[in-house]
Design a protein around this motif. Structure first.
Motif, PDB file in Angstrom:
ATOM      1  N   CYS A  29       0.810  -1.225   0.000  1.00 22.23           N
ATOM      2  CA  CYS A  29       0.000   0.000   0.000  1.00 22.23           C
ATOM      3  C   CYS A  29       0.839   1.269   0.000  1.00 22.23           C
ATOM      4  O   CYS A  29       0.323   2.352  -0.279  1.00 22.23           O
ATOM      5  CB  CYS A  29      -0.945  -0.004   1.196  1.00 22.23           C
ATOM      6  SG  CYS A  29      -0.125   0.083   2.796  1.00 22.23           S
ATOM      7  N   ASP A  33       1.106   0.910  -8.368  1.00 23.41           N
ATOM      8  CA  ASP A  33      -0.106   0.249  -7.883  1.00 23.41           C
ATOM      9  C   ASP A  33      -0.504  -0.844  -8.870  1.00 23.41           C
ATOM     10  O   ASP A  33      -1.611  -0.862  -9.398  1.00 23.41           O
ATOM     11  CB  ASP A  33      -1.235   1.265  -7.710  1.00 23.41           C
ATOM     12  CG  ASP A  33      -2.469   0.658  -7.057  1.00 23.41           C
ATOM     13  OD1 ASP A  33      -2.328  -0.319  -6.306  1.00 23.41           O
ATOM     14  OD2 ASP A  33      -3.586   1.154  -7.319  1.00 23.41           O
ATOM     15  N   GLY A  53      -1.488  -3.118  -1.717  1.00 25.03           N
ATOM     16  CA  GLY A  53      -1.902  -2.086  -2.642  1.00 25.03           C
ATOM     17  C   GLY A  53      -3.335  -2.256  -3.113  1.00 25.03           C
ATOM     18  O   GLY A  53      -3.892  -3.362  -3.094  1.00 25.03           O
ATOM     19  N   VAL A  54      -3.923  -1.158  -3.583  1.00 27.16           N
ATOM     20  CA  VAL A  54      -5.336  -1.144  -3.964  1.00 27.16           C
ATOM     21  C   VAL A  54      -5.614  -2.143  -5.082  1.00 27.16           C
ATOM     22  O   VAL A  54      -6.518  -2.976  -4.987  1.00 27.16           O
ATOM     23  CB  VAL A  54      -5.779   0.275  -4.381  1.00 27.16           C
ATOM     24  CG1 VAL A  54      -7.189   0.248  -4.973  1.00 27.16           C
ATOM     25  CG2 VAL A  54      -5.727   1.218  -3.178  1.00 27.16           C
ATOM     26  N   ARG A  87      -1.826   4.086   5.265  1.00 25.58           N
ATOM     27  CA  ARG A  87      -2.100   2.705   5.648  1.00 25.58           C
ATOM     28  C   ARG A  87      -3.589   2.423   5.814  1.00 25.58           C
ATOM     29  O   ARG A  87      -4.007   1.272   5.972  1.00 25.58           O
ATOM     30  CB  ARG A  87      -1.368   2.357   6.951  1.00 25.58           C
ATOM     31  CG  ARG A  87      -0.156   1.492   6.763  1.00 25.58           C
ATOM     32  CD  ARG A  87      -0.478   0.044   6.386  1.00 25.58           C
ATOM     33  NE  ARG A  87      -0.888  -0.727   7.559  1.00 25.58           N
ATOM     34  CZ  ARG A  87      -2.052  -1.323   7.698  1.00 25.58           C
ATOM     35  NH1 ARG A  87      -2.976  -1.247   6.760  1.00 25.58           N
ATOM     36  NH2 ARG A  87      -2.333  -2.019   8.790  1.00 25.58           N
ATOM     37  N   ILE A 106      -7.725   2.651   4.531  1.00 25.04           N
ATOM     38  CA  ILE A 106      -8.348   2.256   3.268  1.00 25.04           C
ATOM     39  C   ILE A 106      -9.574   3.126   2.963  1.00 25.04           C
ATOM     40  O   ILE A 106     -10.232   3.644   3.857  1.00 25.04           O
ATOM     41  CB  ILE A 106      -8.731   0.759   3.281  1.00 25.04           C
ATOM     42  CG1 ILE A 106      -9.661   0.426   4.448  1.00 25.04           C
ATOM     43  CG2 ILE A 106      -7.482  -0.108   3.322  1.00 25.04           C
ATOM     44  CD1 ILE A 106     -10.183  -1.011   4.431  1.00 25.04           C
TER      45      ILE A 106
END
Length: 335
Positions: free
Chosen positions: A131, A136, A163-164, A193, A195
């Motif tokens: 993240c 990404d 990561g997303v 960190r 979301i």
């Protein structure tokens, strides 16, 4: 003390799904003092299979020697621990380094009781991006194989620190619910960190859960967050996706206040920055003081009291404390 607080706390199954504080096994006693039913030591970080195997072996030795502990392989093990007044031990990895580049090590560690593995720890690895990585990218070809093998052996896919796009790919390709064992809401406090609301909805939409974290740098900009600032994250996520998807992953660790002296904590912090496992954007310098009232796991009953004061019903508190994770464990590990 509220009249409803103590019986609710004592009757509930309470699971803290992220407990790196247990690098020191003697601190199991602090979780037991706080009334925890099941706790999850991190038995794998960034070391390979050889070092991790020694760590897992030390836990099996402890489990053999202590009658008050139960190795958790199923939801039934946690219910049994509660009924017998024992403490469930859930083994998990924060990152995939222990499996190196060998899918069969997933089978090996699952056979040893490791039931949960994060796909990344902040930075890029062979599976995907963390993240805090500058890129990404999504799951690699190897990452797809890892998720498939984890599904086959019934190991829970955890996208904390991940990561997303890697997380979204894991949700898409996993045949079982994907969880985030510990992350707060970015819209409540914008740590790298934490979301997004979209990610919270995606995890809930795949049947997964999100664990709320006490690490101060993920709670608020305050050096000493309040317990209500911690609960603000719970409230926001419950309003967004319902109480059935929110859990606890408080993430007490050995270099926080009051377990570490300031000098030792700063040395650890500087080392984590130097090796890129942490960044100053997400991790403020120590001392790391957890939310007021729950600075350590010994005082977890204060959270029950604070949740009741904030208007949470007893049924919802029981869901957040343990029943939501038990549902995940039953779904993936079996009853």
């Amino acid at each position: 003390m509220d009249a409803a607080e103590k019986p609710l706390h004592e009757a509930a199954i309470i699971i803290d799904a992220v407990c790196p504080l247990l690098d020191d096994q003697s601190l199991i006693a602090d979780y037991q003092a706080g009334g925890l039913t099941a706790i999850a030591p991190t038995v794998g970080y960034w070391h390979g299979a050889d070092v991790t195997l020694r760590t897992v072996g030390s836990w099996h030795k402890l489990l053999r020697e202590r009658e008050d502990l139960v190795l958790v392989r199923s939801a039934a093990d946690i219910r049994r621990a509660k009924a017998l007044g024992k403490t469930g031990i859930i083994l998990h990895f924060q990152g995939p380094a222990p499996i190196e580049d060998n899918l069969d090590l997933i089978d090996a560690f699952k056979a040893l009781g490791v039931g949960i593995m994060q796909l990344a720890y902040n930075v890029k690895n062979r599976i995907g991006d963390g993240c805090e990585e500058r890129t990404d990218a999504g799951l690699s070809r190897f990452g797809l194989q890892v998720v498939e093998r984890m599904n086959q052996v019934r190991m829970i896919v955890d996208c904390s620190h991940t990561g997303v796009q890697t997380t979204m790919d894991a949700i898409e390709h996993s045949s079982a619910p994907v969880i985030i064992s510990h992350a707060n809401a970015k819209s409540v406090y914008p740590s790298p960190r934490n979301i997004s609301d979209e990610m919270i909805k995606a995890i809930a939409g795949n049947g997964g859960t999100i664990g709320v974290v006490g690490f101060p740098g993920f709670v608020s900009a305050d050096k000493r967050p309040t317990i209500d600032q911690f609960i603000d994250h719970i409230v926001h996520m419950c309003d967004l996706v319902g109480t059935q998807h929110i859990t606890l992953g408080i993430d007490y660790y050995g270099h926080q206040y009051p377990y570490a002296e300031d000098r030792a904590a700063m040395m650890m912090y500087e080392n984590a920055l130097a090796d890129n496992s942490w960044s100053p954007n997400a991790y403020p310098p120590p001392p790391h003081i957890y939310p007021a009232g729950i600075e350590t796991p010994k005082s977890m009953m204060a959270l029950t009291d604070a949740l009741l004061r904030r208007g949470f019903e007893a049924d919802d508190i029981r869901k957040i404390y343990g029943e939501n994770l038990l549902r995940i464990y039953e779904t993936i590990w079996g009853e």
